[in-house]
Design a protein around this motif. Structure first.
Motif, PDB file in Angstrom:
ATOM      1  N   ALA A  99       0.941  -1.127   0.016  1.00  0.00           N
ATOM      2  CA  ALA A  99       0.186  -0.080   0.068  1.00  0.00           C
ATOM      3  C   ALA A  99       0.670   1.196  -0.019  1.00  0.00           C
ATOM      4  CB  ALA A  99      -1.001   0.106   1.152  1.00  0.00           C
ATOM      5  N   LYS A 100       2.165   1.143   0.002  1.00  0.00           N
ATOM      6  CA  LYS A 100       3.239   2.149   0.046  1.00  0.00           C
ATOM      7  C   LYS A 100       2.904   3.000   1.373  1.00  0.00           C
ATOM      8  CE  LYS A 100       3.854   2.122  -5.053  1.00  0.00           C
ATOM      9  NZ  LYS A 100       3.699   2.907  -6.290  1.00  0.00           N
ATOM     10  N   LEU A 101       2.566   2.515   2.424  1.00  0.00           N
ATOM     11  CA  LEU A 101       2.439   3.360   3.708  1.00  0.00           C
ATOM     12  C   LEU A 101       3.506   3.028   4.455  1.00  0.00           C
ATOM     13  CD1 LEU A 101      -1.334   2.225   4.445  1.00  0.00           C
ATOM     14  CD2 LEU A 101      -0.494   4.479   3.687  1.00  0.00           C
ATOM     15  N   GLU A 102       3.913   3.882   5.432  1.00  0.00           N
ATOM     16  CA  GLU A 102       4.979   3.969   6.481  1.00  0.00           C
ATOM     17  C   GLU A 102       4.256   3.448   7.782  1.00  0.00           C
ATOM     18  OE1 GLU A 102       8.410   4.726   6.264  1.00  0.00           O
ATOM     19  OE2 GLU A 102       7.745   4.878   3.974  1.00  0.00           O
ATOM     20  N   PRO A 103       4.998   2.746   8.503  1.00  0.00           N
ATOM     21  CA  PRO A 103       4.666   2.322   9.933  1.00  0.00           C
ATOM     22  C   PRO A 103       4.030   3.396  10.533  1.00  0.00           C
ATOM     23  CG  PRO A 103       6.630   1.264   9.571  1.00  0.00           C
ATOM     24  CD  PRO A 103       6.486   2.292   8.314  1.00  0.00           C
ATOM     25  N   PRO A 104       2.997   3.470  11.307  1.00  0.00           N
ATOM     26  CA  PRO A 104       2.306   4.495  11.960  1.00  0.00           C
ATOM     27  C   PRO A 104       3.266   5.223  13.237  1.00  0.00           C
ATOM     28  CG  PRO A 104       1.435   2.323  12.873  1.00  0.00           C
ATOM     29  CD  PRO A 104       2.404   2.079  11.904  1.00  0.00           C
ATOM     30  N   ALA A 105       3.566   6.421  13.054  1.00  0.00           N
ATOM     31  CA  ALA A 105       4.012   7.270  13.951  1.00  0.00           C
ATOM     32  C   ALA A 105       3.190   7.849  14.977  1.00  0.00           C
ATOM     33  CB  ALA A 105       5.012   8.462  13.131  1.00  0.00           C
ATOM     34  N   THR A 106       1.769   8.063  14.767  1.00  0.00           N
ATOM     35  CA  THR A 106       1.252   8.624  15.695  1.00  0.00           C
ATOM     36  C   THR A 106      -0.205   7.599  15.932  1.00  0.00           C
ATOM     37  OG1 THR A 106      -0.167   9.808  13.951  1.00  0.00           O
ATOM     38  CG2 THR A 106       1.773  10.893  15.148  1.00  0.00           C
ATOM     39  N   TRP A 107      -0.931   7.913  16.869  1.00  0.00           N
ATOM     40  CA  TRP A 107      -2.233   7.294  17.132  1.00  0.00           C
ATOM     41  C   TRP A 107      -3.422   7.487  16.117  1.00  0.00           C
ATOM     42  CZ3 TRP A 107      -2.616   2.755  19.292  1.00  0.00           C
ATOM     43  CH2 TRP A 107      -1.824   2.438  20.523  1.00  0.00           C
ATOM     44  N   GLU A 108      -3.159   8.635  15.319  1.00  0.00           N
ATOM     45  CA  GLU A 108      -4.132   8.937  14.386  1.00  0.00           C
ATOM     46  C   GLU A 108      -3.784   8.174  13.125  1.00  0.00           C
ATOM     47  OE1 GLU A 108      -4.528  11.783  17.584  1.00  0.00           O
ATOM     48  OE2 GLU A 108      -2.534  11.246  16.422  1.00  0.00           O
ATOM     49  N   GLU A 109      -2.370   8.084  12.840  1.00  0.00           N
ATOM     50  CA  GLU A 109      -1.921   7.315  11.745  1.00  0.00           C
ATOM     51  C   GLU A 109      -2.233   5.769  11.912  1.00  0.00           C
ATOM     52  OE1 GLU A 109       2.237   8.097  11.107  1.00  0.00           O
ATOM     53  OE2 GLU A 109       1.840  10.293  10.491  1.00  0.00           O
ATOM     54  N   TYR A 110      -2.034   5.215  13.157  1.00  0.00           N
ATOM     55  CA  TYR A 110      -2.466   3.897  13.507  1.00  0.00           C
ATOM     56  C   TYR A 110      -3.714   3.541  13.289  1.00  0.00           C
ATOM     57  CZ  TYR A 110      -2.743  -0.345  16.296  1.00  0.00           C
ATOM     58  OH  TYR A 110      -2.949  -1.699  16.761  1.00  0.00           O
ATOM     59  N   LEU A 111      -4.905   4.522  13.653  1.00  0.00           N
ATOM     60  CA  LEU A 111      -6.242   4.300  13.278  1.00  0.00           C
ATOM     61  C   LEU A 111      -6.618   4.188  11.920  1.00  0.00           C
ATOM     62  CD1 LEU A 111      -7.723   6.512  16.293  1.00  0.00           C
ATOM     63  CD2 LEU A 111      -7.793   4.043  16.082  1.00  0.00           C
ATOM     64  N   ALA A 112      -5.868   5.587  11.129  1.00  0.00           N
ATOM     65  CA  ALA A 112      -6.097   5.476   9.807  1.00  0.00           C
ATOM     66  C   ALA A 112      -5.618   4.216   9.054  1.00  0.00           C
ATOM     67  CB  ALA A 112      -5.223   6.717   9.014  1.00  0.00           C
ATOM     68  N   ILE A 113      -4.500   3.574   9.309  1.00  0.00           N
ATOM     69  CA  ILE A 113      -4.100   2.305   8.665  1.00  0.00           C
ATOM     70  C   ILE A 113      -5.127   1.261   9.090  1.00  0.00           C
ATOM     71  CG2 ILE A 113      -2.322   0.600   8.815  1.00  0.00           C
ATOM     72  CD1 ILE A 113      -0.076   2.827   9.146  1.00  0.00           C
ATOM     73  N   ALA A 114      -5.434   1.327  10.309  1.00  0.00           N
ATOM     74  CA  ALA A 114      -6.285   0.233  10.921  1.00  0.00           C
ATOM     75  C   ALA A 114      -7.692   0.330  10.216  1.00  0.00           C
ATOM     76  CB  ALA A 114      -6.840   0.250  12.255  1.00  0.00           C
ATOM     77  N   LYS A 115      -8.107   1.481   9.889  1.00  0.00           N
ATOM     78  CA  LYS A 115      -9.517   1.638   8.964  1.00  0.00           C
ATOM     79  C   LYS A 115      -9.264   0.951   7.571  1.00  0.00           C
ATOM     80  CE  LYS A 115     -12.788   5.150   7.670  1.00  0.00           C
ATOM     81  NZ  LYS A 115     -13.132   6.860   7.657  1.00  0.00           N
ATOM     82  N   TYR A 151     -12.120  -1.237  14.806  1.00  0.00           N
ATOM     83  CA  TYR A 151     -11.406  -1.823  13.843  1.00  0.00           C
ATOM     84  C   TYR A 151     -10.688  -3.300  14.314  1.00  0.00           C
ATOM     85  CZ  TYR A 151     -11.538   2.996  12.385  1.00  0.00           C
ATOM     86  OH  TYR A 151     -12.077   4.105  11.690  1.00  0.00           O
ATOM     87  N   GLY A 152     -11.283  -3.711  15.314  1.00  0.00           N
ATOM     88  CA  GLY A 152     -10.675  -5.028  16.000  1.00  0.00           C
ATOM     89  C   GLY A 152     -11.622  -5.993  15.694  1.00  0.00           C
ATOM     90  N   SER A 153     -11.419  -7.276  16.630  1.00  0.00           N
ATOM     91  CA  SER A 153     -12.302  -8.282  16.686  1.00  0.00           C
ATOM     92  C   SER A 153     -13.444  -7.919  16.972  1.00  0.00           C
ATOM     93  CB  SER A 153     -11.681  -9.289  17.848  1.00  0.00           C
ATOM     94  OG  SER A 153     -11.604  -8.926  18.821  1.00  0.00           O
ATOM     95  N   PRO A 154     -14.670  -8.751  16.457  1.00  0.00           N
ATOM     96  CA  PRO A 154     -16.118  -8.594  16.684  1.00  0.00           C
ATOM     97  C   PRO A 154     -16.654  -8.325  18.173  1.00  0.00           C
ATOM     98  CG  PRO A 154     -15.743 -10.570  15.326  1.00  0.00           C
ATOM     99  CD  PRO A 154     -14.389  -9.998  15.893  1.00  0.00           C
ATOM    100  N   LYS A 155     -16.124  -8.927  19.152  1.00  0.00           N
ATOM    101  CA  LYS A 155     -16.571  -8.651  20.488  1.00  0.00           C
ATOM    102  C   LYS A 155     -15.421  -7.924  21.000  1.00  0.00           C
ATOM    103  CE  LYS A 155     -19.107 -12.888  20.364  1.00  0.00           C
ATOM    104  NZ  LYS A 155     -19.354 -14.216  21.323  1.00  0.00           N
ATOM    105  N   VAL A 156     -15.974  -6.776  22.085  1.00  0.00           N
ATOM    106  CA  VAL A 156     -14.999  -6.155  22.686  1.00  0.00           C
ATOM    107  C   VAL A 156     -14.402  -7.007  23.776  1.00  0.00           C
ATOM    108  CG1 VAL A 156     -14.862  -4.269  24.422  1.00  0.00           C
ATOM    109  CG2 VAL A 156     -16.276  -4.042  22.424  1.00  0.00           C
ATOM    110  N   THR A 157     -15.289  -7.910  24.474  1.00  0.00           N
ATOM    111  CA  THR A 157     -14.796  -8.798  25.674  1.00  0.00           C
ATOM    112  C   THR A 157     -14.257 -10.022  24.789  1.00  0.00           C
ATOM    113  OG1 THR A 157     -16.228  -8.083  26.921  1.00  0.00           O
ATOM    114  CG2 THR A 157     -15.237 -10.086  27.704  1.00  0.00           C
ATOM    115  N   THR A 158     -12.760 -10.174  24.617  1.00  0.00           N
ATOM    116  CA  THR A 158     -12.453 -11.433  23.947  1.00  0.00           C
ATOM    117  C   THR A 158     -11.533 -12.283  24.966  1.00  0.00           C
ATOM    118  OG1 THR A 158     -10.282  -9.936  23.740  1.00  0.00           O
ATOM    119  CG2 THR A 158     -11.920 -10.043  22.106  1.00  0.00           C
ATOM    120  N   PRO A 159     -11.387 -13.614  24.397  1.00  0.00           N
ATOM    121  CA  PRO A 159     -10.538 -14.513  25.324  1.00  0.00           C
ATOM    122  C   PRO A 159      -9.132 -13.900  25.432  1.00  0.00           C
ATOM    123  CG  PRO A 159     -11.810 -15.631  23.534  1.00  0.00           C
ATOM    124  CD  PRO A 159     -11.931 -14.019  23.402  1.00  0.00           C
ATOM    125  N   ARG A 160      -8.519 -14.403  26.517  1.00  0.00           N
ATOM    126  CA  ARG A 160      -7.272 -14.204  26.839  1.00  0.00           C
ATOM    127  C   ARG A 160      -6.130 -14.525  25.667  1.00  0.00           C
ATOM    128  NH1 ARG A 160      -2.158 -15.558  28.665  1.00  0.00           N
ATOM    129  NH2 ARG A 160      -1.299 -13.839  30.029  1.00  0.00           N
TER     130      ARG A 160
END
Length: 522
Positions: free
Chosen positions: A191-207, A285-294
């Motif tokens: 995708a020609k993206l750099e690793p996320p430097a900020t949390w905003e970039e992290y969320l954008a890549i996750a999305k 942007y994560g797994s379907p359930k908020v409460t997840t197994p360990r």
């Protein structure tokens, strides 16, 4: 500012720049140099005696009753028992304790009149309660005379944070813990993206990657995998990796939990509110359930179902396992995301980072890697019989010695992550474990960038920290992520809960303990 202060400030920036460039060199996969003699940490070493002799000490007829967290026991502790018993004549009775009960189980046992556990493993941040109560054997003299332990090979951070309380050594380091960010390097490169430097970039890549098939099995996958609410400990721990760069920018001694003068919690302000918003957005942007197994987030990432994750060092080692990993040679590691804004502690508002507000920023981004829990350590019960204490110490030393630990940290299932200098400088064990030289450079380089950061965030190490972080913070974060309370209610509940504990224990004594934990005078 005086000329001397100007000089000190300049020197700190130059020093940090050199440290960062060195770590970046390794993280980019550029071959590095070993600063130890070849094979200096790979030879087999004997069990150490108290006096420092190289002859294994015998403990015939001595039984050590040992308690350990359930996840560590099968792969991190049990494999060493038979060899130790054969060399020393001691007997080790191992009791597995559930992960969420280890603190309370050990506290109940060691505070009783007749404790049954002679030694145990515990998260290093909890050591403060046990040491202050007098439950821990002072290991300082034993460590200083233990040549097989090779104490100077233990990285200074883990010597000072994991092992030491108020200038004395009470714990044997077995593990080095802090959070790192992991990313699918193949996906970002495509995708020609750099690793996320900020949390905003992290969320954008996750999305961007959320809902896409990331491992070729025809199923939609996830943009981000972070353990959130399998229990209160993880909820609090991973949330604090988001909080940290918004609150601390002036170096480790600034701290993130309380005001250094008043002990007022730093939890009801714009920075904390922003961190809560980020954690809830990451949930989407994560797994379907908020409460997840360990450990579900870690396992999902290893199975190729996540573009990003924040976790301890385990992912880097488990990602090379052919039996379970779908991401071999596809994983990159870097420092946890930072922010371009920082909390003004006087106003409670967020302000833009500059050379004064964020002196350790990297290209305008303030990073504050969080030493979450610090790592697992071994402890000896001060009430145990003197000969049993000697045997228990030797068992812990045996596990920590390079001959054992340099292999243990390369095996993801042990739960042990690198904490010795030799584990960073010598690639031999990593390559034997299945990493390519390039993968080892990226993984160890990602750790080095964090470990050498002068703005590293220390976990809370004051009396009752379990109540502050697990019982109050963890519970509130779970309620917030499950939409039971609002952001404002979350901040108010944490502030009220922490203030209640501080007043109950004693504000001045807690202030002194907090400052001491950061290396400051009372």
């Amino acid at each position: 500012m005086s000329n001397w202060q100007n000089f000190c400030s300049l020197w700190e920036r130059v020093r940090y720049g050199l440290i960062f460039l060195t770590a970046l060199w390794f993280s980019l996969g550029i071959p590095g140099c070993s600063f130890l003699p070849p094979n200096s940490q790979t030879s087999s070493l004997p069990v150490q005696t108290q006096s420092g002799s190289s002859t294994p000490q015998r403990f015939d007829g001595i039984t050590i009753n040992f308690a350990s967290q359930a996840d560590l026991s099968p792969t991190g502790i049990e494999p060493h028992i038979s060899k130790f018993e054969a060399q020393t004549g001691a007997k080790v009775n191992l009791t597995r304790v559930s992960n969420r009960d280890v603190y309370k189980t050990l506290w109940k046992d060691w505070s009783s009149g007749a404790s049954k556990y002679d030694a145990a493993t515990l998260i290093s941040q909890w050591m403060a309660d046990f040491a202050k109560a007098g439950y821990l054997e002072d290991l300082t003299q034993r460590v200083q005379t233990d040549t097989a332990l090779q104490w100077q090979d233990v990285a200074p951070f883990f010597q000072k944070f994991n092992a030491t309380y108020q200038g004395r050594i009470y714990a044997m380091p077995l593990d080095g813990d802090f959070h790192m960010a992991y990313f699918r390097q193949d996906l970002l490169e495509q995708a020609k993206l750099e690793p996320p430097a900020t949390w905003e970039e992290y969320l954008a890549i996750a999305k961007r990657f959320h809902g896409k098939d990331l491992n070729g099995d025809g199923q939609p996958d996830y943009g981000s995998c972070i353990d959130r609410t399998w229990d209160r400990q993880n909820a609090a721990s991973f949330f604090w990796s988001i909080v940290s760069p918004f609150v601390q920018s002036q170096g480790t001694t600034q701290g993130t939990f309380f005001d250094l003068e008043t002990m007022k919690p730093l939890v009801n302000n714009q920075a904390f509110a922003r961190a809560l918003d980020i954690f809830k957005q990451e949930r989407d942007y994560g797994s379907p359930k908020v409460t997840t197994p360990r450990n579900l987030a870690k396992e999902l990432f290893i199975r190729g179902r996540c573009a990003l994750s924040v976790y301890w060092g385990d992912i880097g080692t488990m990602a090379i396992s052919p039996a379970i990993s779908k991401v071999i040679d596809k994983v990159g590691a870097t420092i946890t995301p930072g922010t371009t804004q920082i909390l003004d502690r006087k106003t409670g508002k967020l302000v833009t980072c500059d050379k004064f507000t964020c002196p350790y920023s990297i290209q305008g981004v303030n990073h504050a890697p969080y030493a979450a829990s610090g790592g697992w350590v071994g402890l000896v019960n001060a009430k145990a019989n003197s000969k049993v204490k000697d045997a228990a110490y030797s068992f812990l030393s045996f596990i920590s010695q390079p001959a054992q630990s340099n292999i243990d940290v390369t095996i993801g299932e042990t739960g042990f992550n690198p904490y010795r200098i030799s584990q960073f400088n010598n690639q031999e064990a990593w390559i034997k474990a299945g990493m390519t030289s390039g993968a080892a450079d990226k993984y160890l380089g990602g750790i080095s960038v964090s470990l050498n950061n002068p703005n590293m965030v220390l976990d809370l190490r004051i009396p009752q920290n379990y109540r502050y972080q697990i019982e109050v913070l963890g519970s509130v974060v779970i309620d917030f992520l499950t939409d039971k309370i609002t952001r404002e209610e979350a901040m108010q509940r944490i502030e009220k809960g922490w203030e209640q504990i501080t007043n109950e224990v004693g504000r001045e004594s807690q202030r002194a303990a907090y400052r001491a934990s950061l290396g400051l005078t009372p």
